[in-house]
Scaffold this motif. Sequence first.
Motif, PDB file in Angstrom:
ATOM      1  N   CYS A  25       0.852  -1.194   0.000  1.00 35.45           N
ATOM      2  CA  CYS A  25       0.000   0.000   0.000  1.00 35.45           C
ATOM      3  C   CYS A  25       0.885   1.240   0.000  1.00 35.45           C
ATOM      4  O   CYS A  25       2.077   1.151   0.319  1.00 35.45           O
ATOM      5  N   GLN A  66       0.119   3.802   1.931  1.00 32.68           N
ATOM      6  CA  GLN A  66       0.090   4.290   3.318  1.00 32.68           C
ATOM      7  C   GLN A  66      -0.586   3.229   4.171  1.00 32.68           C
ATOM      8  O   GLN A  66      -1.186   2.293   3.643  1.00 32.68           O
ATOM      9  N   ARG A  67      -0.454   3.384   5.459  1.00 34.98           N
ATOM     10  CA  ARG A  67      -1.170   2.481   6.364  1.00 34.98           C
ATOM     11  C   ARG A  67      -2.374   3.268   6.896  1.00 34.98           C
ATOM     12  O   ARG A  67      -2.226   4.245   7.635  1.00 34.98           O
ATOM     13  N   CYS A  68      -3.575   2.899   6.475  1.00 38.12           N
ATOM     14  CA  CYS A  68      -4.760   3.639   6.914  1.00 38.12           C
ATOM     15  C   CYS A  68      -5.017   3.363   8.403  1.00 38.12           C
ATOM     16  O   CYS A  68      -4.775   2.249   8.884  1.00 38.12           O
ATOM     17  N   TYR A  85      -7.490   2.795  10.265  1.00 34.37           N
ATOM     18  CA  TYR A  85      -8.450   1.782  10.724  1.00 34.37           C
ATOM     19  C   TYR A  85      -8.112   0.385  10.230  1.00 34.37           C
ATOM     20  O   TYR A  85      -8.744  -0.582  10.619  1.00 34.37           O
ATOM     21  N   CYS A  86      -7.142   0.264   9.316  1.00 33.69           N
ATOM     22  CA  CYS A  86      -6.990  -0.980   8.556  1.00 33.69           C
ATOM     23  C   CYS A  86      -6.183  -2.032   9.302  1.00 33.69           C
ATOM     24  O   CYS A  86      -5.113  -1.766   9.843  1.00 33.69           O
ATOM     25  N   THR A  91      -0.305  -5.553   5.427  1.00 37.34           N
ATOM     26  CA  THR A  91       0.253  -4.930   4.226  1.00 37.34           C
ATOM     27  C   THR A  91       1.538  -4.194   4.584  1.00 37.34           C
ATOM     28  O   THR A  91       1.790  -3.874   5.747  1.00 37.34           O
ATOM     29  N   GLY A 126      -4.249  -5.019   0.751  1.00 34.66           N
ATOM     30  CA  GLY A 126      -3.333  -4.265  -0.060  1.00 34.66           C
ATOM     31  C   GLY A 126      -3.983  -3.547  -1.262  1.00 34.66           C
ATOM     32  O   GLY A 126      -5.173  -3.377  -1.335  1.00 34.66           O
ATOM     33  N   THR A 127      -3.112  -3.158  -2.130  1.00 32.11           N
ATOM     34  CA  THR A 127      -3.532  -2.330  -3.254  1.00 32.11           C
ATOM     35  C   THR A 127      -3.001  -2.909  -4.565  1.00 32.11           C
ATOM     36  O   THR A 127      -1.897  -2.564  -5.010  1.00 32.11           O
ATOM     37  N   GLU A 153      -7.203   1.442  -4.980  1.00 30.56           N
ATOM     38  CA  GLU A 153      -7.348   2.636  -4.165  1.00 30.56           C
ATOM     39  C   GLU A 153      -7.404   3.827  -5.127  1.00 30.56           C
ATOM     40  O   GLU A 153      -6.577   3.917  -6.048  1.00 30.56           O
ATOM     41  N   ARG A 160      -5.547   8.616   4.831  1.00 26.44           N
ATOM     42  CA  ARG A 160      -5.502   8.352   3.396  1.00 26.44           C
ATOM     43  C   ARG A 160      -5.236   9.628   2.602  1.00 26.44           C
ATOM     44  O   ARG A 160      -5.486  10.733   3.079  1.00 26.44           O
TER      45      ARG A 160
END
Length: 426
Positions: free
Chosen positions: A50, A52-54, A56-57, A61, A105-106, A139, A176
């Motif tokens: 990803c 970034q690390r969101c 809430y997630c 990843t 992930g993305t 994303e 994000r």
Amino acid sequence: MNIKAEESYVEPSRKGFVTNYPSFQYWKKSAVEEMLTEKPISVYVHIPFCIQRCAYCYYRTITLKGSERPEIDRYVDAVCREIEIAAKRFHLKDKHVVSIYFGGGTPTLLKEGHLSKIIECLHENLSIDDEHEFTVEAEPVTLTEKKADILKKFDVNRISLGIQSFCDEVVKLSGRKDTEKKALKAIEMAKATGAVVNIDLLSGLAGDTQETWADTIKRALSTNIESITVYKMELYANTAYSAGVRKKTLELPSDAQEIEFMRYAIEQFEQAQYFPWSSFTFTKMGHYVHTYPINMFRGNDYYGFGASAFGFLGDYGLLQNTNDLERYVAAVEANELPLSRGYQLTSLERMIRNVALEMKLVRLDLKEFQRKHGFKLDSLCASTIKQLELEGFISTSEKEIELTSKGILYGDYVGKRLTRCLMEMS
Ligand SMILES: C[S@@+](CC[C@H](N)C(=O)[O-])C[C@H]1O[C@@H](n2cnc3c(N)ncnc32)[C@H](O)[C@@H]1O
Ligand code: SF4
């Protein structure tokens, strides 16, 4: 005790040798045909990167920095190697692939070369139906015109965009880089590929109020996309949200508020004729159903490739790969399966799993349940079913158990109550 006195008289006979159970008179030609029919399978490919690390997630990843892109090259090679090893070991080519899902992930961080490598490898090692469903998660900020063209070129026919919220403040608070403008642009680009477009929203994000949430729902509907998924935001210990709540620097909407968000969303979707085919996905007129989760929740086979990916093979059980990226790559480079754990289900657990997962699909087919397991769910759990009906969570007929709007609002609640009922039988 006089044992002899209790013995009953058995007439001497040479008949009655048990050759098999059930006896041959019950075996049928149609059963052979069913056994020889190639079984469907879905495949999942996990892309654990990803930008970034969101906050809430909870997914496993890795946040990529520009210089770490070679990581992806090595990972993609490892996934291809795993596909070759697993396909041979589990005879996956004997099953026909109806659905492919690239999740993360993305996955939209993959370059054209990465995508083509994995897709080619899947085609070489598996039997993929011509008409298969192909979903890619994206994303918004990673979906450029070029990337959208690449998805189109590879016949991706379903794009799932993680929008979460159309309120910039709420999105910013989640760490994000998206904005409402970027999200709307990404939706247009995804639509232009001709794929069915889904957007994910999260109910219960930090900063959301009834007003911001109502605005998010309004904007989601105004995009006129085919499918909207609303997940209840769950708080996991390994997230920045969780740390914020612990330190009291962050406040989340309460559970009661979250239910109100969900209630509002369901009401608005219904008015706009977006109907649920699962307890969290609402589509235009209930069409555009997503084969991948449907197969998964109906207990069909699916195989997960990539670090931390998991799957289910009816002949074996549940299987999961290691979530340690280094170990994953090292295992496949040594020609080994990167599996780290699994679970073999008993007959009762298969039944319980069936109820817990199929209830997510709004309705459970009672006849099919009896065909699969040999038991009538409506007899086994008669009082729980009656109670759930009285409480307004379900409606029932001879054919099926169906979630009401209240049942959908409470997510997995009905599935859990029925699960508990079956567990108490053991
Ligand atoms: C793997 S992500 C999808 C694609 C992409 N990574 C993105 O975020 O845009 C899948 C979805 O999981 C959901 N999700 C992430 N964290 C969650 C949580 N704590 N509770 C519920 N759903 C969550 C989000 O809605 C997200 O869109
Ligand atoms: S929500 Fe999506 S982009 Fe954010 S960390 Fe999770 S997987 Fe990555």
